[in-house]
Design an enzyme around this catalytic site. Structure first.
Site, PDB file in Angstrom:
ATOM      1  N   THR A  91      -4.396 -34.757  11.163  1.00 19.89           N
ATOM      2  CA  THR A  91      -5.023 -33.596  10.548  1.00 19.89           C
ATOM      3  C   THR A  91      -5.463 -32.671  11.681  1.00 19.89           C
ATOM      4  OG1 THR A  91      -5.751 -34.960   8.717  1.00 19.89           O
ATOM      5  CG2 THR A  91      -6.891 -32.859   9.008  1.00 19.89           C
ATOM      6  N   GLU A 128       0.453 -44.237  13.088  1.00 19.63           N
ATOM      7  CA  GLU A 128       1.810 -44.087  13.638  1.00 19.63           C
ATOM      8  C   GLU A 128       2.786 -44.164  12.470  1.00 19.63           C
ATOM      9  OE1 GLU A 128       2.352 -46.971  16.780  1.00 19.63           O
ATOM     10  OE2 GLU A 128       0.813 -46.014  18.030  1.00 19.63           O
ATOM     11  N   PRO A 129       4.069 -43.838  12.696  1.00 21.68           N
ATOM     12  CA  PRO A 129       5.013 -43.903  11.576  1.00 21.68           C
ATOM     13  C   PRO A 129       5.023 -45.283  10.908  1.00 21.68           C
ATOM     14  CG  PRO A 129       6.014 -42.762  13.426  1.00 21.68           C
ATOM     15  CD  PRO A 129       4.694 -43.276  13.909  1.00 21.68           C
ATOM     16  N   GLY A 130       4.812 -46.341  11.680  1.00 24.17           N
ATOM     17  CA  GLY A 130       4.898 -47.696  11.130  1.00 24.17           C
ATOM     18  C   GLY A 130       3.580 -48.294  10.692  1.00 24.17           C
ATOM     19  N   SER A 158      -3.106 -48.439   7.775  1.00 24.93           N
ATOM     20  CA  SER A 158      -4.231 -49.367   7.548  1.00 24.93           C
ATOM     21  C   SER A 158      -4.359 -50.368   8.702  1.00 24.93           C
ATOM     22  CB  SER A 158      -4.002 -50.164   6.255  1.00 24.93           C
ATOM     23  OG  SER A 158      -3.697 -49.326   5.189  1.00 24.93           O
ATOM     24  N   GLY A 170      -6.161 -28.405 -21.292  1.00 29.53           N
ATOM     25  CA  GLY A 170      -4.929 -28.416 -22.083  1.00 29.53           C
ATOM     26  C   GLY A 170      -3.753 -27.945 -21.239  1.00 29.53           C
ATOM     27  N   GLY A 171      -2.847 -27.198 -21.835  1.00 27.76           N
ATOM     28  CA  GLY A 171      -1.645 -26.733 -21.134  1.00 27.76           C
ATOM     29  C   GLY A 171      -1.962 -25.841 -19.958  1.00 27.76           C
ATOM     30  N   GLN A 221     -16.965 -33.768 -30.367  1.00 22.76           N
ATOM     31  CA  GLN A 221     -17.667 -34.861 -29.676  1.00 22.76           C
ATOM     32  C   GLN A 221     -16.805 -35.496 -28.568  1.00 22.76           C
ATOM     33  OE1 GLN A 221     -18.638 -38.582 -31.720  1.00 22.76           O
ATOM     34  NE2 GLN A 221     -20.781 -38.164 -31.256  1.00 22.76           N
ATOM     35  N   GLU A 269      -9.005 -41.955   5.721  1.00 19.94           N
ATOM     36  CA  GLU A 269     -10.169 -42.724   6.207  1.00 19.94           C
ATOM     37  C   GLU A 269     -10.208 -44.132   5.606  1.00 19.94           C
ATOM     38  OE1 GLU A 269     -11.229 -40.847   8.951  1.00 19.94           O
ATOM     39  OE2 GLU A 269     -11.475 -39.301   7.460  1.00 19.94           O
TER      40      GLU A 269
HETATM   41  C1  LIG Z   1      -2.913 -35.822   4.534  1.00 20.55           C
HETATM   42  C2  LIG Z   1      -3.209 -36.959   5.448  1.00 20.55           C
HETATM   43  C3  LIG Z   1      -3.972 -36.757   6.585  1.00 20.55           C
HETATM   44  C4  LIG Z   1      -4.210 -37.806   7.471  1.00 20.55           C
HETATM   45  N1  LIG Z   1      -4.918 -37.570   8.624  1.00 20.55           N
HETATM   46  C5  LIG Z   1      -5.004 -38.540   9.564  1.00 20.55           C
HETATM   47  C6  LIG Z   1      -5.602 -38.281  10.851  1.00 20.55           C
HETATM   48  O1  LIG Z   1      -6.119 -37.180  11.100  1.00 20.55           O
HETATM   49  N2  LIG Z   1      -5.558 -39.247  11.804  1.00 20.55           N
HETATM   50  C7  LIG Z   1      -5.017 -40.476  11.570  1.00 20.55           C
HETATM   51  O2  LIG Z   1      -5.038 -41.311  12.473  1.00 20.55           O
HETATM   52  N3  LIG Z   1      -4.478 -40.775  10.349  1.00 20.55           N
HETATM   53  C8  LIG Z   1      -4.451 -39.843   9.352  1.00 20.55           C
HETATM   54  N4  LIG Z   1      -3.875 -40.111   8.134  1.00 20.55           N
HETATM   55  C9  LIG Z   1      -3.290 -41.430   7.908  1.00 20.55           C
HETATM   56  C10 LIG Z   1      -4.108 -42.271   6.946  1.00 20.55           C
HETATM   57  O3  LIG Z   1      -5.270 -42.729   7.589  1.00 20.55           O
HETATM   58  C11 LIG Z   1      -3.190 -43.414   6.461  1.00 20.55           C
HETATM   59  O4  LIG Z   1      -2.177 -42.838   5.645  1.00 20.55           O
HETATM   60  C12 LIG Z   1      -3.967 -44.455   5.683  1.00 20.55           C
HETATM   61  O5  LIG Z   1      -4.835 -45.166   6.530  1.00 20.55           O
HETATM   62  C13 LIG Z   1      -3.015 -45.451   4.987  1.00 20.55           C
HETATM   63  O6  LIG Z   1      -2.071 -45.936   5.876  1.00 20.55           O
HETATM   64  P1  LIG Z   1      -0.501 -45.931   5.476  1.00 20.55           P
HETATM   65  O7  LIG Z   1      -0.178 -44.598   4.941  1.00 20.55           O
HETATM   66  O8  LIG Z   1       0.256 -46.413   6.660  1.00 20.55           O
HETATM   67  O9  LIG Z   1      -0.397 -46.994   4.315  1.00 20.55           O
HETATM   68  P2  LIG Z   1      -0.195 -48.570   4.542  1.00 20.55           P
HETATM   69  O10 LIG Z   1      -1.172 -49.091   5.506  1.00 20.55           O
HETATM   70  O11 LIG Z   1       1.251 -48.827   4.793  1.00 20.55           O
HETATM   71  O12 LIG Z   1      -0.564 -49.106   3.070  1.00 20.55           O
HETATM   72  C14 LIG Z   1       0.322 -48.967   1.953  1.00 20.55           C
HETATM   73  C15 LIG Z   1      -0.379 -49.578   0.738  1.00 20.55           C
HETATM   74  O13 LIG Z   1      -0.643 -50.980   0.971  1.00 20.55           O
HETATM   75  C16 LIG Z   1      -2.030 -51.224   0.821  1.00 20.55           C
HETATM   76  N5  LIG Z   1      -2.446 -52.240   1.803  1.00 20.55           N
HETATM   77  C17 LIG Z   1      -2.261 -52.202   3.149  1.00 20.55           C
HETATM   78  N6  LIG Z   1      -2.756 -53.318   3.708  1.00 20.55           N
HETATM   79  C18 LIG Z   1      -3.287 -54.067   2.707  1.00 20.55           C
HETATM   80  C19 LIG Z   1      -3.973 -55.316   2.645  1.00 20.55           C
HETATM   81  N7  LIG Z   1      -4.249 -56.026   3.742  1.00 20.55           N
HETATM   82  N8  LIG Z   1      -4.355 -55.789   1.426  1.00 20.55           N
HETATM   83  C20 LIG Z   1      -4.116 -55.061   0.307  1.00 20.55           C
HETATM   84  N9  LIG Z   1      -3.487 -53.860   0.300  1.00 20.55           N
HETATM   85  C21 LIG Z   1      -3.076 -53.385   1.485  1.00 20.55           C
HETATM   86  C22 LIG Z   1      -2.712 -49.882   1.071  1.00 20.55           C
HETATM   87  O14 LIG Z   1      -3.994 -49.833   0.465  1.00 20.55           O
HETATM   88  C23 LIG Z   1      -1.727 -48.933   0.420  1.00 20.55           C
HETATM   89  O15 LIG Z   1      -1.926 -48.915  -0.973  1.00 20.55           O
HETATM   90  C24 LIG Z   1      -3.697 -39.092   7.198  1.00 20.55           C
HETATM   91  C25 LIG Z   1      -2.951 -39.306   6.028  1.00 20.55           C
HETATM   92  C26 LIG Z   1      -2.709 -38.262   5.153  1.00 20.55           C
HETATM   93  C27 LIG Z   1      -1.884 -38.514   3.914  1.00 20.55           C
END
Ligand SMILES: Cc1cc2nc3c(=O)[nH]c(=O)nc-3n(C[C@H](O)[C@H](O)[C@H](O)COP(=O)(O)OP(=O)(O)OC[C@H]3O[C@@H](n4cnc5c(N)ncnc54)[C@H](O)[C@@H]3O)c2cc1C
Length: 401
Positions: free
Chosen positions: A162, A131-133, A136, A355-356, A295, A379
């Site tokens: 995706t 979701e937007p918010g 992980s 390179g470039g 090398q 993932e």
């Molecule tokens: C091109 C693309 C395709 C995608 N496709 C799908 C899809 O098909 N379906 C779907 O459901 N999602 C999809 N995603 C979403 C993707 O799974 C999430 O972007 C990913 O899981 C990370 O979540 P976030 O972007 O909210 O980052 P956040 O969870 O906000 O994390 C931000 C940073 O904080 C770190 N972090 C978070 N929690 C912790 C913790 N407890 N300890 C240490 N570090 C932490 C993370 O590793 C990261 O570096 C897609 C994303 C992209 C970019």
């Protein structure tokens, strides 16, 4: 000559499938990938070709019209496809995860209805947790389903789907409090809904809108979208497995096989970067000889090849563990982590060798350089993989003192 990323112990059928896919990649994907990617164009002809080869039904059981192949066969095909163009493997991956979740957790009716259509590539799958918010932290999902007669009404906004536009079936994870008392752990009050929709953008079903493609730095061609549910009615028989409250576990099961798949993609992209680097190093001359004869460049090639081999071996190991029926979260987490990090490093080394010219859009490595970072995120990020690995290690090596 010893070629990289060979897999021992494959059956004749596996070898035949792989040879067919490799041939398709060399003839139909590599020659057009960079041009299509620069135009951000959906690779319809390639997708049609893969449909014909049966790739969309690779792991779907034969009784449902698929090829009934193993995770290993699937992952090796994905490795080949990603070697051609990572976006194409992305088109297959979410479809594969949804088919896998249906096979493992679907009711008989759900399997009989969806799997034959999915095997033929007529119904195409996407999955939606983020979701937007949150990404992980899946337990923080706010989208919600409320029971209303013999249906559920879904509201909320999803992010990063995706294949959000091109799919016709989305497995959507939402919170569903019905039947779960106040205070139930978040992961026990989530449900996966099987949401059918029209392909395309805009209102694709009453109450369901796919706004449009998100503009990305790489991983182009494949559409990545938001998904907005506003009073979306889904019949109760489209709850995956027929019972609410199991969605979190179903999704995590799907993501676990998805991780092997992302590792395979990392292997494929790294292999292609190595191929490009080793070719260029023998053509470009500096100080009176091909740069491959310096090398420092040979050392780079040696490091790149070693990483390609190591990532491939771990990916194969994780797939075989799952195929043997054993738990593979540790192996899948390690393979995904290592393959995606190594992929980024191998791509960067191949870029430096160019390179470039590596900075020019005329060279394929420029595309790979923009694609590799996606594997560090999708993932589950590297940090999330390390959390999974760390937790499992502490289970296995519990201090007995
Ligand atoms: C091109 C693309 C395709 C995608 N496709 C799908 C899809 O098909 N379906 C779907 O459901 N999602 C999809 N995603 C979403 C993707 O799974 C999430 O972007 C990913 O899981 C990370 O979540 P976030 O972007 O909210 O980052 P956040 O969870 O906000 O994390 C931000 C940073 O904080 C770190 N972090 C978070 N929690 C912790 C913790 N407890 N300890 C240490 N570090 C932490 C993370 O590793 C990261 O570096 C897609 C994303 C992209 C970019």
């Amino acid at each position: 000559m010893a070629r990289l990323a060979q897999t021992h112990g494959l059956t004749d059928v596996q070898q035949e499938i792989l040879a067919t896919v490799r041939d398709f990649v060399d003839k139909e994907i590599i020659p057009v990938a960079t041009e299509l990617e620069h135009r951000d164009e959906y690779p319809q002809r390639i997708v049609d070709g893969l449909k014909e080869l049966g790739v969309f039904g690779l792991m779907i059981p034969e009784e449902y019209g698929g090829l009934g192949e193993s995770l290993l066969t699937y992952a090796l095909c994905v490795e080949e496809i990603a070697r051609g163009w990572m976006s194409v493997s992305g088109i297959i991956n979410t479809h594969f995860i949804v088919a896998y979740m249906l096979k493992q957790h679907g009711t008989r009716e759900q399997k009989e209805y969806f799997l034959p259509r999915m095997a033929a590539g007529e119904t195409r799958g996407a999955f939606s947790m983020s979701e937007p918010g949150l990404g992980s932290d899946v337990s923080a999902i706010t989208s919600k389903a409320v029971k209303d007669g013999d249906a559920y009404v879904l509201n909320g906004q999803k992010m990063w789907l995706t294949n959000g536009g091109t799919s016709t079936l989305v497995a959507v994870l939402v919170r569903s409090d019905e039947g779960h008392p106040e205070g139930t752990a978040p992961h026990k009050s989530m449900t996966t809904f099987l949401v059918e929709k029209e392909a395309g953008f805009g209102e694709v079903r009453p109450g369901l809108t796919i706004p449009g493609k998100i503009d990305k730095m790489g991983y182009k061609g494949v559409d990545t979208t938001e998904l907005i549910m506003d009073g979306l009615r889904i019949p109760a028989d489209r709850v995956l497995g027929g019972v609410t409250g199991r969605g979190f576990y179903q999704m995590m099961d799907g993501v676990e096989v998805g991780r092997v798949n992302v590792a395979a993609r990392g292997c494929g992209v790294a292999q292609r970067a190595f191929e490009l680097g080793v070719q260029y190093a023998q053509q470009r001359h500096t100080f009176g000889k091909p740069i491959a004869q310096h090398q420092a460049i040979q050392f780079k090639l040696a490091e790149m090849a070693t990483k390609v081999e190591a990532a491939h071996a771990m990916m194969v190991n994780a797939a075989r563990k799952k195929d043997s029926g054993e738990r593979n979260d540790l192996e899948a987490g390690m393979a995904k982590y290592l393959a995606s990090e190594y992929c980024k490093e191998v791509v960067e080394d191949a870029f430096r060798i160019h390179g470039g010219y590596g900075f020019s859009k005329e060279y394929e490595i420029e595309r790979l350089y923009r694609e590799a970072p996606m594997l560090l995120i999708g993932e589950g990020t590297a940090e999330i993989q390390k959390m999974i690995i760390g937790r499992r290690l502490l289970e296995e090596y519990r201090f007995q003192g």
